[in-house]
Structure formats: C-alpha cells, structure tokens
Write an enzyme that holds these catalytic residues in place. Structure first.
Site, PDB file in Angstrom:
ATOM      1  N   TYR A   1     -13.603 -10.603   7.235  1.00 38.84           N
ATOM      2  CA  TYR A   1     -12.309  -9.915   7.165  1.00 38.84           C
ATOM      3  C   TYR A   1     -12.355  -8.608   7.957  1.00 38.84           C
ATOM      4  O   TYR A   1     -11.467  -8.294   8.741  1.00 38.84           O
ATOM      5  CB  TYR A   1     -11.955  -9.602   5.704  1.00 38.84           C
TER       6      TYR A   1
ATOM      7  N   PHE B   1     -12.088  -9.156  11.722  1.00 40.07           N
ATOM      8  CA  PHE B   1     -10.768  -9.594  12.176  1.00 40.07           C
ATOM      9  C   PHE B   1      -9.720  -8.483  12.025  1.00 40.07           C
ATOM     10  O   PHE B   1      -8.817  -8.356  12.842  1.00 40.07           O
ATOM     11  CB  PHE B   1     -10.327 -10.847  11.405  1.00 40.07           C
TER      12      PHE B   1
ATOM     13  N   LYS C   1      -3.585  -7.820  17.688  1.00 43.65           N
ATOM     14  CA  LYS C   1      -3.017  -8.946  16.965  1.00 43.65           C
ATOM     15  C   LYS C   1      -1.937  -8.461  16.000  1.00 43.65           C
ATOM     16  O   LYS C   1      -0.836  -9.022  15.933  1.00 43.65           O
ATOM     17  CB  LYS C   1      -4.132  -9.666  16.194  1.00 43.65           C
ATOM     18  N   TYR C   2      -2.227  -7.360  15.263  1.00 48.97           N
ATOM     19  CA  TYR C   2      -1.274  -6.910  14.243  1.00 48.97           C
ATOM     20  C   TYR C   2      -0.092  -6.199  14.879  1.00 48.97           C
ATOM     21  O   TYR C   2       1.017  -6.216  14.330  1.00 48.97           O
ATOM     22  CB  TYR C   2      -2.002  -6.062  13.203  1.00 48.97           C
TER      23      TYR C   2
ATOM     24  N   GLU D   1      -2.619 -15.305  -1.685  1.00 47.85           N
ATOM     25  CA  GLU D   1      -3.994 -15.438  -1.176  1.00 47.85           C
ATOM     26  C   GLU D   1      -4.808 -16.281  -2.143  1.00 47.85           C
ATOM     27  O   GLU D   1      -4.795 -16.058  -3.348  1.00 47.85           O
ATOM     28  CB  GLU D   1      -4.615 -14.046  -1.006  1.00 47.85           C
TER      29      GLU D   1
ATOM     30  N   ASP E   1      -3.427 -20.790  -4.102  1.00 45.96           N
ATOM     31  CA  ASP E   1      -3.360 -21.542  -2.859  1.00 45.96           C
ATOM     32  C   ASP E   1      -1.881 -21.802  -2.544  1.00 45.96           C
ATOM     33  O   ASP E   1      -1.140 -22.283  -3.408  1.00 45.96           O
ATOM     34  CB  ASP E   1      -4.107 -22.878  -3.045  1.00 45.96           C
ATOM     35  N   MET E   2      -1.467 -21.474  -1.348  1.00 43.44           N
ATOM     36  CA  MET E   2      -0.033 -21.581  -1.023  1.00 43.44           C
ATOM     37  C   MET E   2       0.495 -23.003  -1.208  1.00 43.44           C
ATOM     38  O   MET E   2       1.667 -23.219  -1.426  1.00 43.44           O
ATOM     39  CB  MET E   2       0.228 -21.109   0.403  1.00 43.44           C
TER      40      MET E   2
ATOM     41  N   GLU F   1      -1.165 -16.297   9.350  1.00 44.60           N
ATOM     42  CA  GLU F   1      -2.112 -16.256  10.471  1.00 44.60           C
ATOM     43  C   GLU F   1      -3.255 -17.170  10.087  1.00 44.60           C
ATOM     44  O   GLU F   1      -4.256 -16.746   9.546  1.00 44.60           O
ATOM     45  CB  GLU F   1      -2.564 -14.815  10.700  1.00 44.60           C
TER      46      GLU F   1
ATOM     47  N   GLU G   1      -7.617 -25.033  12.177  1.00 42.93           N
ATOM     48  CA  GLU G   1      -7.960 -24.541  10.832  1.00 42.93           C
ATOM     49  C   GLU G   1      -6.899 -24.974   9.819  1.00 42.93           C
ATOM     50  O   GLU G   1      -6.776 -24.413   8.750  1.00 42.93           O
ATOM     51  CB  GLU G   1      -8.185 -23.020  10.862  1.00 42.93           C
TER      52      GLU G   1
END
Lengths: 646, 646
Positions: free
Chosen positions: B334, B337, B343-344, B402, B430-431, B446, B455
């Site tokens: 984490y 990244f 990216k953000y 998350e 878990d979504m 993301e 992924e």
C-alpha cells in the site's frame, strides 16, 4: 460384421462404418444399419441439429433436458461403446465472426462431448474447421482433451489439395487441408487422442500429397457415395487410384466409413429383387452395395507374407539399439539372426568371389587361405565361409574369434558336431586385443547395425586390422549409412510420452510402418576396410540437403529414418536402404533419429540436416541438427542422452 | 579506470576494453594498455596465431607445451580474471570444406577454452563464423558450453545487414548477421553463457534493424577505429547515429571495446607533445584519444532520473502478478502504491469532472452526491474524491468499501485523523457481497493490473454494479489491454532455467529493459462499466495480426509485452501503453506473456496471435497461441499453469 478375415491381421480396418442422419430412435438406427445393412458401426449425431443454446428459453418451465438422441438406457453400455461413434453437430463454427455463433458452438461441443463420455463411446467425429482459421476451435478442443482419458476425437478433414493454378485463383477458399490439420494438431500439441478422419471425394490429390497422410494419425476414411464410379452392371466401384488408396488404408488399420445417399439406384433395384427372391422381409439397406464393394476390395488383397505377419507386432514399436560391444547377446537373439538365410547366402557369395580372386585355379590345391571370422557368434559365418571354400574348391584355414564366452561354448559344440576340427580354430577373445599367431588373407565380420557403423564396426575392425595382411581383404569392404526425413506422428507421440529430453535424443531401431517418407534417401557416412592410414579417424561430419517433391505440399518432419548398405565384396552387397534393399532379409529394421521439435516444411523449401559421428575415449555417439528452414537445437551434445560404449 | 561515475548505475558499461595483438609478454600487455592506455581490460589472444595442431611433429622431442601467451604464473589470478578476456584464434574455421582445417580448428578451440578456464577468465571472444553455415562451429561450442559454469563465450558478430538491393547482388556473402547469430544460438538452445560481441563499423543498419539487438544477449561492442570520424581539431569522434547507438549500449550494460590501429595520428602527435611537456616518461597509447572520446560520451549522458535509479533493480526481473482478490496486500505494498502522486491526480481530475457533470452549479449546495470507493485500501482514492468535492464545491457522501480488515484499521485511523467522520462511512466487506443501504451516483475503483483486467476488475465491478444507480458513473469507465511482440532473450532464459512447463505458461509483471519491441502495440480486450446487460460475459477472444517493419530484417519473438490504458472519465485517462503512457507514474510495470518456443519472424512476414480470457466458477485465466508464421501449442489450457482466483 468384419469385411473379411486376413490371416494374422487384427487391424481396425476390418471394420466398416456408416454415417447416419440424426434419429432419436437409436436402437432402430443400430438395427437397421448393423443387422440389415451389414455395417459394423454407425457414426450418428448425438444431438438434435436444430438445437442452439442461445435460443433456449432460460426461465422456461419443463425438464430442461438437452435434446440428445435417445437416453443412455435405450441400449446396453456395450452397444453404445462398440457400435456408435458420436458425430458432433456439424453446424458448429467456433471461429465464426459472429460471437453468438461462437458461444453456441462452444457450449454445444462441450455438451456433446460430455454426453459421449457419459456413454463411454470410443470416439467422436469432429466437424471440419469451417475456414482457414481454427484457433478458437482448437483452443476449445484442447481444453476438452485435457479431461479425456480414452475417447478419441477424430477431426474430419477433406482429402483435398489444390494444384498451384487453382490455388492462386481462389486462395482464400482452397487451401491444402493438410495445413488445417497441421495447425490444429500443433495448437493441441500432437495430443495422442486427437486424430484424423479423412473425407474421400471423387478427385484425389497427387500420390506424394496423399503419401503424407500415412505418417499422420489417421483413424478413419469416410468415402462419399459420389466418389464411386459405376461399373458395367450398374454397381458402384472405385477408380484404380481410389482402390490403391483404400488398400493403403487397409494396410494402415484405417477404418472405412460409407457416407451419403445411394447414387447407384440400379444396384438397389437389382439387390431388392434378389432380396425379395430370397424371401427376407427386411428392408434392403441402400448403401449395402457400397459396403459389398469395399469388402470385395478387402478380400481380394494379397495375403500378408509370412515375414510381415511375424513382424506385425514390431510395427512402429521403438526399440533401443543393441550395445553388442558392452553387452553379450542372448541365445535367443543369435537364434533369430541365424535364421536370416539371405544374409548368409550373400556372405557365402562374397567369400567365394574373394577366394577365386585370391587363389588362381592352378594353386587351388596347394595354397591355403587364412580366413578369420571376427565376431563369430555361434558360427553362421564360419559355415558360410567353409561352404564357399567347398564351392570354389579352395583350401581354407579358419580362425573363429568371439568375445562372448557363452557363444564360444556353442562354437566348440558346432565344430565337433560338423567335424571341422582340422580347419577351424576357435579363439575366445575380443578381436581388439587378440594376439594373432599369423596374419589373415580374408577378414570376415558382421558387426553392422541398422545405421551401418552404429554398433561400432569401424572401431572393432580398426583393432582387427593389425592381423590382416597388407593386401588382405575385408568382408565387408565398405558400408554407408543413409538418411531420409519422415513424418512419423506415432513415433513422435511415443517418445513425447516419456516427458524428458533423453528420449528425444536417442536413436531407435524400429519397423517403420505408419510413416511418410518425404524425400529419397541420401548417403551419410562411409567406412572402408582395410583403412589406408592409421591417421584416418572414425569421426565424421556430413551436411545433407533434402528437397521436397513439388507436388507434396507442406509436410511435417518428425525425424529421420536411417538405413545402411554394405559392399561385402565387389558387386555383392547387403543392406536395407529401401531402393536397393536385399530382399527377404529380416536381421535389421530401420533406425529412427527423432527431432525434439518437429519441423514443418513448406512446398519447395529445403531441409538442411547435419549429422556428426563423435568419438571419445570410452564411447561413440551421434549429434544431429537441422539448420534450414530453421535451426533446431543440437541434439545429443557430448552424447549426453545416447551413446554406444567402446 | 572506469569511464566515469553515474549515480546508481553499476552497469558493466562503465568499463572499456581494448583488443590487442598476440604477445607472449602478458604482464607488459597489461601494463601498457591499463596503466598507460587507461583501459580497464584487454581482449588478448591466448595462443600463438601460427600454431596449427596438424603441423606439430607428433613424435618430436621437447616439452610438448602448447604455445600459449605466457604461463598462468606470470600474473596473479585476479589480474588474469579481472583484466583479460581471452581472444580465441581468429583463423579457426570449423565449417571449412577442408577437413584438416576443421580438425585443427576444433582442436585449437578446445585447447584455448580449456586454457582460459584454467586461468578463470570471465569471458572469451569467439571469432565470427566465416561463412553462412555455422553448424559445426556451433556443435563444438555447444559441447564446450556443457562443461562451463561461469565463463562467458562472446560470439563476435559484425553489425551489418545489407539492404535489399545489395543482398540480391551478392547474396552469398552479405547476409543479415543477425541470422548467423540466431542460427548459432538456436543450435546452442539459448545457452545462458553464450552471448554476442558486436563489431561496430563505419556504416550502420537501419534503426529498426539495430533495435533488434537490444532484446538479445549482447555483452560487448567492439568499435573499430575506422568507424570514427575526425573532428575539426583532428581528434576522433563519432557520427550522431553512432553516438546514439553507443549511448544505447551504455544504457544496456554493454561494454565498449576499442579495436584497430590509430587512424588519427594528429591526435597522437598533439597528445604526445602535451605528455612530453608534463614530463611523464611513459609512451603515450595510440588509442587513448578513442578511449577519451568514449569516456566523454559516457560522462555527457543525462543522469538517470530518480525513479529510474529506484527501478534499476527491477529491470528484466520476473515477478508473479498479484492475486489481490485471494490475498490481502501488505502494508508495504500500500505504502508504495500510495506514493504514486500522478495516479491520484488523475483520479481527482476524473471525479471533479464527473461531479460537475452530475451536479449543476445551481444545485451545488443542495444536492449531495453518493460516491462509493470500492477497494478503498488505506484511503488514497477517498482523499482524492474528497479533494475533488472541495475543488468543485460539491457536497459528497463517501462510502469506503474494503475487504482487507487490516487496511480497514488504517482507514478508521485516517478518517479520525482527517476529521472526515461526517462525510465518510467505512464498510468492511467484499464489494461483491455488500448489501448497500442506498445506491451510488459514482463508483470509484482502482482494481487494474498491468494488463488491465488481469486483477479481475471486471468481475469485481460486476458485483458492485448492483448498488450503482441506473444512470450512475463508473470511474474508470473503461479499460483496454494492449500487446506487442518482443525479443527478450534474458526473460526467455530466466524462464527456461526453471525447466518446466508452468513457468512458460505464466504471465509476469516485469520492468522491461533488455527488450526489443518489434511492432506497435495493438488493443486486445476492452471492458466498459457499467455494463449494459447482465448477459454480457467477461470472456473474450481476440485475434491480432502484427506486421514487422520491412527494414527490421528477421527477428525472434520470445513473447508479448502487455499494457493497459484506462479511461477514468471522458478525456481523463491513465495507463502504461508506451505511446500514451501517463508520465511519472510507477504503480505498474508491463506484463510479459512468454512463448514456450520462440518464433522467428522473417522480413515481411505476419504474426497471427490469439488471446483468450476464459472464466470458470472459481478462477479466470488467459490462454494464448500463435498461428502464423507457424502454429504454437495452445498456452495455459484450462488455466493449468497460471490463473487468477475469484
């Protein structure tokens, strides 16, 4: 019922099948085609051809059962498995541009194969790829193959290859169908359960083009009724070329299947008439005359010669070459080789000629020739030499040198039995180390392997040359190895099954049968005896270039078939090189050098091959490689996988 | 002494060598070239070039010692191994038609390599194959390679490729030297100790042709003095194209070697004069000006950007892709990244645009947008979203979903620390299984891998779409994967070292460096969110056809480099596809799909590639294959070697 009985031949090609339409009543299909039609099995669709997964109402009420032909219970398990080959829906097209079509095809294919597995069928017939591209079809079949353990998949391939002119005109449509097969099986990595069913039509490609298929895994040939001609009496028959092809199929255990509608109604009328006369009530099968003709072709084949029958079990069976220097042969092996009469007749002829050349008539009664048989075994060359002496009236003194003490026992018994004590001296020794009491006029040996020098005849005779007179004669006086590229998918698969490198870098002795010879043989290594100079090494390097005949089309090279030819003395030779092979000799099968990765040859391309014979202090080995059309790895570097011990 | 210091770069290309003549006095050779000349190492012949094994009197008296340059005792072991590369006799010709020449060459080669091994040299320079055929040379080198464990063999290859016109005229002589290398290394099976030393001459092939070499195992570049131009002051310099090439070598750890006689005598005179003035007594080295120029090129290179320096250790290092669904990321991952600011920034821009589109200015103060971050991790996308709301003056209600309970701990701490309690709700789930209390206007995720969907972003977002409003927005709104064929001999060798099938059927995340990109990328699979219909599957099949630029010549394809580009929202995109890559982003390296057997592409030939994305109940996987110029096996059937768990 089988097409006929052929002594010793238990090949699959005794059976003949018939392709049928979809019919829900499988017991009837079987009864009609087997009992009434006389066929041995049917190729029958397993599912209603109107079924499309995407058209099924997902939430519809009802059983949801798939529209298969019958259920597993309508026939006994053995009826299903012995008499039915599943025909996969021919509408499927996994390489369609239309995604729904692709998805429907994949779903249906998987459902039908699962059903066929459930029924324990022996094989399923897959429809031909629809276009030139077959990658998605192959991807799906390859996934399926991973889950199969016994059931074969026969990919239907039309036996067509356009000649060059027509190919240019409509190159998109007319492709060499072998190329489709080749692409499919490369994608599926030569899977052993994937084979070919050839569709035989009215016209045939050239003989070279047809020949390729005999090295491939062809399980069935589907002859269409349109491919038949009509004889004077209105019955179906086949052209001479078709007849030769069908005979080839019989000889390669390829099953015949009749397909299509009867186009010889006269034959049926006649048949019906005769049937009616005989009083049978059953409906006459419209394709019976075609089956009868195929059975007639089968029955009129020449019977298998006795030697071929004896060797049936050896066909395409890989054997490791002998290591006669390191190991002693067994009695059984001597027994077999000694039965090879033709070989000893040739040796006797060679010795006779050499004796006549060496001893003029006027000295025949005074001059004694010293002949040494090196590697005498249990004595057949001693006998041939003595017979040559008798035949020519020459006086002979024989030394029989043999390193195997077990064979020496037999030699002594033989000499005593035959009363040869005065002319034959037995020496129990390795010829490379024997201290000879005198020098020989003639040195006779039979140390040849399938590839000539591969059982180390050169190294042995180098040792024996010490006791040959300056002007002495060696029988054989020279030998040459030969090679040719072959398609041999069965051998490739058998080697691949070992899943290691060693087996792909080993040469095998094998009775080549399911093999396509792609180009004439070429000579490789020659050894001449006696040597002119000590400095001459036994190492060799040869580069060969093979050209494929233009009308063959593309073909796959799985490796090289090797042979030898030996000059025993002057015009007396002995060998297995196909174009000059000594007839009726069975001591040697061919040798096979595999390629780790088969190489595809395009039409007109050349194949550059390199062979080395390498010599170390304790062993001799071959290395080989291809450098055109592409470079292969070097095979058997340093003899790491395969070598012959000194 | 090294050419210079470049921060962080410890590559071999800091060192420069010089090719020398045969000299029995090795200590002098070293002293002259290193101390006086300033070079780091010498490429020196190991044996008297007049030596021929066949001319040696076999029975002559005398020591029988081979005429090597010096003995091992004339220098310390570390002097030998650090400063001497053995130059194998350049007269050897193992593919000569003359057998004596072949035998002499093989004997000498083996003697010299044995001597170099005895001295523990790091490398030997093998002379170029003399003709177009190199099979016997390769056979002998391959035998030698089996016995080496550390010493490298550098095959000298002239950097030439004739253009098409000249090739037709004298096709026997002028071949593309890459083809010679390719044949040699195929025969030696990509042996990891076999690499290339390129001879750089005055003229250079096209850029595409040169580019091929950066995917090959090139260890050294030998620049001939004739390749240099003369500057206004009489000193050697290189053409712009040569300079770019040399810089490329520096960037790929390829060592430079100077070879030949000085052809810039003016430079030496000037140098000598200045040397004399400084009073030093040593003889000035005639090639010093060439070394000085190479050092000048090295030193004037731009310093490595910090990010490149950071990623040096990752170059061409194969990593298994993450399994973020099955495994939870570690804090360290984490951390890395989250540092990817670019990216953000892109995500914030995308959310801002979406908010402005969704909420007109007049409703800004009344309308609250519900935004859900699915896969919130430790919160960077939550922060970017809140910043977008602030920037646009829109009211935002955020759900942070998350599945990793460890990351949820951090999320809670972050919300408290930042005082976001009123606007952010944290959901530990878990979504795919979360029962959302309301529906979202905007879904931010993301979940992208190097190859976009690898992924399982599609499968995750399928699950999350349940709680997105009918007219809701997904950020990203779509993503597409891209592929291109590459030469990557280093990666191929690393995979081959595992000696199994699994590693050749796995995709790797890798910072591609020692790679030649052979054709522009092409799009593969696209996923769009939200989906229009439930029926839309996540299975995909794509057939790609790559054309090689005409001036490249032949090239080897070891596999495919994969990338992605994502449309976050309208014109805001994010990606690593080389031609459109988002600058200064480091979250993703490329992906690499290997080929089990590398495929050689001839000039002008097309490469047909098939990629499938397959979905099963518990996993998703890719299969891939090539069908032109030849069919490869299907890779990764049924996901047997590589898959991503659901």
């Amino acid at each position: 019922m089988p097409l006929g009985e052929r002594q010793g031949d238990k090949g699959e090609s005794r059976y003949c099948g018939v392709e049928t339409e979809f019919n829900d009543d499988m017991p009837h299909v079987l009864a009609f085609n087997l009992s009434s039609g006389g066929f041995d099995f049917v190729i029958a669709p397993l599912m209603d051809p109107t079924y499309r997964p995407s058209l099924v109402q997902k939430d519809s009420a009802g059983s949801g059962a798939l529209p298969f032909a019958g259920s597993d219970l309508v026939m006994s398990p053995s009826q299903w498995s012995s008499h039915v080959v599943g025909k996969i829906s021919s509408w499927i097209d996994l390489d369609s541009e239309d995604e729904t079509m692709r998805m429907d095809s994949e779903t249906t294919l998987k459902q039908e194969i699962a059903w066929a597995s459930h029924l324990s069928l022996q094989a399923c017939l897959l429809p031909s790829p629809k276009g030139t591209s077959c990658a998605n079809y192959a991807r799906c079949v390859n996934q399926i193959l991973q889950g199969l353990s016994n059931m074969q998949l026969w990919l239907r391939i039309p036996l067509v290859k356009p000649d060059d002119d027509s190919a240019n005109e409509k190159s998109d449509i007319l492709v060499d169908s072998w190329e489709t097969w080749n692409s499919f099986r490369l994608l599926c990595e030569h899977h052993s359960l994937l084979s070919v069913a050839l569709d035989i039509l009215g016209t045939l490609p050239s003989a070279n083009s047809l020949g390729r298929w005999f090295g491939e895994s062809v399980r069935a040939a589907i002859i269409h009724t349109e491919a038949f001609l009509t004889n004077a009496r209105g019955y179906p028959c086949l052209s001479k070329r078709h007849q030769r092809l069908i005979t080839g199929f019989f000889n390669h255990s390829i099953q015949i299947i009749i397909s299509g509608k009867s186009v010889h109604p006269q034959a049926n009328v006649a048949a019906d008439a005769s049937q009616n006369n005989s009083g049978e009530g059953l409906q006459r099968h419209a394709l019976r005359p075609y089956l009868d003709y195929v059975a007639y072709l089968y029955q009129k084949m020449d019977p298998l010669p006795e030697q071929e029958r004896f060797e049936l079990g050896y066909r395409d069976f890989l054997q490791s070459p002998l290591q006669p220097l390191m190991d002693n042969l067994e009695a059984q092996t001597y027994e077999t080789f000694e039965k090879d009469a033709m070989k000893y007749i040739q040796y006797q002829r060679a010795v006779s000629k050499a004796l006549l050349d060496r001893v003029p008539d006027e000295e025949a009664s005074t001059k004694t020739t010293v002949l040494m048989v090196v590697g005498a075994g249990r004595g057949p060359l001693v006998r041939a030499s003595l017979q040559a002496a008798e035949e020519t009236g020459r006086k002979l003194k024989v030394f029989a040198v043999e390193k195997n003490p077990n064979a020496v026992v037999t030699l002594h018994a033989l000499v005593k039995l035959e009363g040869w004590e005065n002319s034959v001296t037995i020496i129990s020794s390795d010829m490379r180390h024997w201290n000879a009491p005198e020098k020989a006029d003639i040195l006779v040996s039979e140390l040849l392997g399938s590839f000539g020098d591969n059982e180390l005849s050169p190294e042995c005779l180098d040792g024996a040359q010490r006791f040959l007179k300056e002007d002495g004669i060696s029988i054989p006086s020279s030998y040459t190895s030969f090679l040719q590229p072959v398609t041999a998918s069965k051998l490739h698969n058998d080697i691949k099954a070992h899943k290691d490198l060693v087996h792909f870098e080993t040469a095998y002795v094998v009775k080549l049968h399911n093999v396509a010879r792609l180009a004439p043989t070429q000579p490789v290594f020659t050894f001449t005896h006696p040597k002119h100079s000590d400095k001459e090494t036994n190492q060799r390097y040869k580069k060969l270039q093979f050209m494929m005949p233009n009308d063959t089309g593309s073909a796959m090279v799985h490796g090289f078939a090797g042979y030898f030819d030996a000059v025993l003395y002057k015009d007396v030779h002995l060998g297995i090189e196909p174009s000059t092979a000594t007839p009726n000799m069975f001591s040697w099968f061919a040798i096979f050098f595999p390629l780790r990765t088969p190489i595809c040859l395009s039409p007109g391309s050349t194949l550059d091959v390199h062979f080395w014979r390498c010599c170390g202090p304790t062993k001799v080995w071959y290395e080989w490689s291809v450098t055109s059309p592409t470079s292969s790895p070097l095979h058997n570097t340093n003899g790491r996988s395969y070598w012959v011990g000194l």
